[in-house]
Design an enzyme around this catalytic site. Structure first.
Site, PDB file in Angstrom:
ATOM      1  N   VAL A   1     -57.009 -40.736 -29.921  1.00 24.80           N
ATOM      2  CA  VAL A   1     -57.442 -42.058 -29.426  1.00 24.80           C
ATOM      3  C   VAL A   1     -58.579 -41.906 -28.409  1.00 24.80           C
ATOM      4  O   VAL A   1     -59.564 -42.644 -28.453  1.00 24.80           O
ATOM      5  CB  VAL A   1     -56.240 -42.829 -28.817  1.00 24.80           C
ATOM      6  CG1 VAL A   1     -56.699 -44.112 -28.148  1.00 24.80           C
ATOM      7  CG2 VAL A   1     -55.212 -43.138 -29.902  1.00 24.80           C
TER       8      VAL A   1
ATOM      9  N   HIS B   1     -52.469 -47.990 -40.474  1.00 22.26           N
ATOM     10  CA  HIS B   1     -51.114 -48.507 -40.647  1.00 22.26           C
ATOM     11  C   HIS B   1     -51.165 -49.717 -41.590  1.00 22.26           C
ATOM     12  O   HIS B   1     -52.151 -50.468 -41.598  1.00 22.26           O
ATOM     13  CB  HIS B   1     -50.538 -48.998 -39.311  1.00 22.26           C
ATOM     14  CG  HIS B   1     -50.160 -47.907 -38.351  1.00 22.26           C
ATOM     15  ND1 HIS B   1     -50.201 -46.560 -38.637  1.00 22.26           N
ATOM     16  CD2 HIS B   1     -49.691 -47.982 -37.060  1.00 22.26           C
ATOM     17  CE1 HIS B   1     -49.790 -45.867 -37.590  1.00 22.26           C
ATOM     18  NE2 HIS B   1     -49.479 -46.709 -36.616  1.00 22.26           N
TER      19      HIS B   1
ATOM     20  N   ARG C   1     -46.776 -52.388 -20.362  1.00 18.65           N
ATOM     21  CA  ARG C   1     -47.106 -53.523 -21.250  1.00 18.65           C
ATOM     22  C   ARG C   1     -46.317 -54.790 -20.952  1.00 18.65           C
ATOM     23  O   ARG C   1     -46.815 -55.897 -21.145  1.00 18.65           O
ATOM     24  CB  ARG C   1     -46.881 -53.126 -22.713  1.00 18.65           C
ATOM     25  CG  ARG C   1     -47.939 -52.199 -23.245  1.00 18.65           C
ATOM     26  CD  ARG C   1     -47.632 -51.845 -24.679  1.00 18.65           C
ATOM     27  NE  ARG C   1     -48.537 -50.809 -25.153  1.00 18.65           N
ATOM     28  CZ  ARG C   1     -48.247 -49.983 -26.136  1.00 18.65           C
ATOM     29  NH1 ARG C   1     -47.077 -50.047 -26.762  1.00 18.65           N
ATOM     30  NH2 ARG C   1     -49.124 -49.082 -26.516  1.00 18.65           N
TER      31      ARG C   1
ATOM     32  N   ARG D   1     -42.476 -44.296 -41.044  1.00 24.26           N
ATOM     33  CA  ARG D   1     -43.591 -43.341 -41.096  1.00 24.26           C
ATOM     34  C   ARG D   1     -43.807 -42.944 -42.554  1.00 24.26           C
ATOM     35  O   ARG D   1     -42.845 -42.636 -43.267  1.00 24.26           O
ATOM     36  CB  ARG D   1     -43.247 -42.095 -40.278  1.00 24.26           C
ATOM     37  CG  ARG D   1     -44.391 -41.104 -40.169  1.00 24.26           C
ATOM     38  CD  ARG D   1     -45.440 -41.515 -39.188  1.00 24.26           C
ATOM     39  NE  ARG D   1     -44.891 -41.588 -37.847  1.00 24.26           N
ATOM     40  CZ  ARG D   1     -45.522 -42.166 -36.823  1.00 24.26           C
ATOM     41  NH1 ARG D   1     -46.706 -42.728 -36.982  1.00 24.26           N
ATOM     42  NH2 ARG D   1     -44.953 -42.206 -35.633  1.00 24.26           N
TER      43      ARG D   1
ATOM     44  N   SER E   1     -58.037 -28.272 -21.699  1.00 24.83           N
ATOM     45  CA  SER E   1     -59.324 -28.702 -22.280  1.00 24.83           C
ATOM     46  C   SER E   1     -60.462 -28.688 -21.261  1.00 24.83           C
ATOM     47  O   SER E   1     -61.584 -29.072 -21.575  1.00 24.83           O
ATOM     48  CB  SER E   1     -59.199 -30.128 -22.829  1.00 24.83           C
ATOM     49  OG  SER E   1     -58.140 -30.221 -23.715  1.00 24.83           O
TER      50      SER E   1
ATOM     51  N   CYS F   1     -49.944 -50.177 -31.687  1.00 25.27           N
ATOM     52  CA  CYS F   1     -50.883 -50.259 -32.818  1.00 25.27           C
ATOM     53  C   CYS F   1     -50.395 -51.180 -33.951  1.00 25.27           C
ATOM     54  O   CYS F   1     -51.147 -52.048 -34.427  1.00 25.27           O
ATOM     55  CB  CYS F   1     -51.177 -48.871 -33.353  1.00 25.27           C
ATOM     56  SG  CYS F   1     -49.750 -47.786 -33.419  1.00 25.27           S
TER      57      CYS F   1
HETATM   58  C1  11C Z   1     -46.923 -44.356 -33.902  1.00 25.01           C
HETATM   59  N1  11C Z   1     -47.332 -46.566 -33.095  1.00 25.01           N
HETATM   60  O1  11C Z   1     -47.551 -44.633 -34.931  1.00 25.01           O
HETATM   61  C2  11C Z   1     -46.942 -45.243 -32.722  1.00 25.01           C
HETATM   62  C3  11C Z   1     -47.737 -44.626 -31.649  1.00 25.01           C
HETATM   63  O2  11C Z   1     -46.566 -47.910 -28.466  1.00 25.01           O
HETATM   64  O3  11C Z   1     -48.599 -47.290 -28.572  1.00 25.01           O
HETATM   65  C4  11C Z   1     -48.129 -45.558 -30.537  1.00 25.01           C
HETATM   66  C5  11C Z   1     -46.997 -45.949 -29.649  1.00 25.01           C
HETATM   67  C6  11C Z   1     -47.423 -47.122 -28.821  1.00 25.01           C
HETATM   68  O4  11C Z   1     -46.227 -43.348 -33.777  1.00 25.01           O
END
Ligand code: 11C
Length: 327
Positions: free
Chosen positions: A12, A239, A97, A232, A38, A126
Site C-alpha cells: 500500500v 477484491h 476508524r 480469501r 528498509s 478495502c
Molecule cells: C485483507 N482487507 O484483504 C484485508 C486487509 O481493515 O484494512 C485490510 C484490513 C483493513 O486481508
C-alpha cells in the site's frame, strides 16, 4: 505541499507513492519511512529516487500530511508524533476508524466528513470501500435498509507476503511438494478460505464486522443491518463482492444503472467485471445488476475494485486532495 508516507515499502505504501506521481500532486517534499530493515532503500519517484528513513524524533516536523500504511500497533505509536508535528494523518490501519473524532472517509461518498478532522482521518477497510462505492449511488435514490454481502478477497489484501504465499504454493503444488501455509489459515492455491481477520464472539470475523460498523459510519446510517461473509480467493489483486442490498423503495433498474454510471469513481459494466480487468486502476466496476428474488425492494449486484488502489492507497490520496481543495 510536504507529504510523508509511513510504511512506504509495503504494497500500500508503494502504491501511495505511485498515486502521488500519477495524480501529479505538487509535492515540494516527500519523506518515506519504514522499518530499520528498509533503512536506506531507494525508491524511484518520477526521475528521482527517494531514500527510506526510519521514524525518529522530529521526523514529521514541517510535513502537511502523513499517509499511513502500517499495522495498528505502529499506527498507535506514530499518531501522537504526527499530530504533535501538526501534520494531518491519513491512516489506512483499522486502529482509529470507529473513534468518534476520527472521520472515516470515502471522498465520493462522505468527503465532507474529512473536513471535521482533529488531526487524523481514517481510510476504511478495502472491501468496505469497494462495496459502498457500488451501493452509495443507489442509496441516494432510496434509503439503504440492509445489505447482505460475500467478498472474494485477493491475496495482496494481506500485503506482499500474501502475494508471495500464493506464488510459492502454486509452484509447490506443481512440483508435488507439501504445502505449509504461513500467511493464510489454510492452503490458498486452488482453494478458497472463508476466514479473514480474527473470530469475534458473534461468529463473524473482524473483517466481516467492518462491513457493518464502518459501513454505518461512512453512510451515516447507524441502524443499517449488514450480514457479511469474507472469503480469501487465489487472486493476486482486486477484491470482488457479491452484494444484495435492500432499500426503502422498489427502484427501477435502469434508473439504478444510470445512477451508478453517473457516480464519480464508478463504472457500470454490462459485461461481468473481473478482478483481472479491474486491477491497476482506481475505478470500481459494478455489474450483474438484477432484482432480488427474495425481497421486492432488494437489488443484487457484483462489484470489483483494486483494493491496493481504491481500497487503500488511492482513497487515502483522494482524501488528502479533498482536504486540500476544501479546507
Ligand atoms: C485483507 N482487507 O484483504 C484485508 C486487509 O481493515 O484494512 C485490510 C484490513 C483493513 O486481508
Amino acid at each position: 505541499m510536504k507529504v510523508g508516507i509511513v510504511g512506504a515499502t509495503g504494497a500500500v505504501g508503494r502504491q501511495m507513492l505511485d498515486c502521488l506521481a500519477e495524480r501529479k500532486i505538487d509535492c515540494e517534499e516527500i519523506r518515506l519511512f519504514a522499518s530499520e530493515r528498509s533503512h536506506g532503500t531507494l525508491i524511484p519517484y518520477g526521475n528521482d529516487q527517494l531514500m527510506v528513513d526510519v521514524v525518529k524524533p522530529g521526523c514529521f516536523d514541517g510535513l502537511d500530511f502523513v499517509l499511513g500504511a502500517v499495522s495498528n500497533d505502529l499506527s498507535k505509536q506514530f499518531r501522537p508524533l504526527i499530530e504533535k508535528a501538526g501534520a494531518v494523518y491519513i491512516d489506512n490501519s483499522s486502529a482509529f476508524r470507529l473513534e468518534k473524532d476520527v472521520p472515516l472517509v470515502v471522498p465520493e461518498i462522505n468527503g465532507e466528513d474529512s473536513l471535521h478532522h482533529h488531526g487524523t482521518i481514517a481510510n476504511p477497510n478495502c472491501s468496505t470501500i469497494i462495496t459502498y462505492m457500488a451501493i452509495a449511488p443507489i442509496a441516494r435514490l432510496s434509503k439503504l435498509v440492509s445489505l447482505t454481502a460475500s467478498t472474494y478477497q485477493a491475496v495482496s489484501g494481506a500485503g506482499m507476503k500474501g502475494i508471495a504465499e500464493l506464488s510459492t504454493e502454486v509452484e509447490d503444488v506443481r512440483q508435488g511438494r507439501e504445502i505449509t501455509p504461513h500467511v493464510f489459515p489454510a492452503q490458498i492455491a486452488y482453494n478458497c478460505i472463508a476466514d479473514i481477520g480474527s473470530m469475534t464472539d458473534n461468529g463473524y470475523t473482524t473483517e466481516e464486522m467492518k462491513m457493518l460498523n464502518e459501513g454505518r459510519k461512512i453512510m451515516h446510517l447507524p441502524d443499517l443491518k449488514v450480514t457479511c461473509t469474507c472469503v480469501r480467493v487465489p487472486v493476486f489483486r482486486s477484491h470482488a463482492i457479491s452484494a444484495c442490498a435492500v432499500f426503502e423503495d422498489r427502484l427501477d433498474l435502469d434508473e439504478v444503472k444510470k445512477a451508478i454510471s453517473a457516480f464519480d469513481g464508478d463504472v457500470y459494466d454490462d459485461e461481468v467485471p473481473t478482478p483481472l480487468m479491474t486491477s491497476n486502476q482506481d475505478k470500481v466496476y459494478v455489474g450483474r445488476l438484477r432484482r432480488d428474488l427474495v425481497n421486492d425492494n432488494g437489488i443484487a449486484l457484483w462489484c470489483c475494485g483494486d483494493q491496493i488502489r481504491k481500497g487503500a492507497a488511492a482513497n487515502a490520496v483522494e482524501i488528502m486532495e479533498y482536504v486540500c481543495k476544501h479546507a
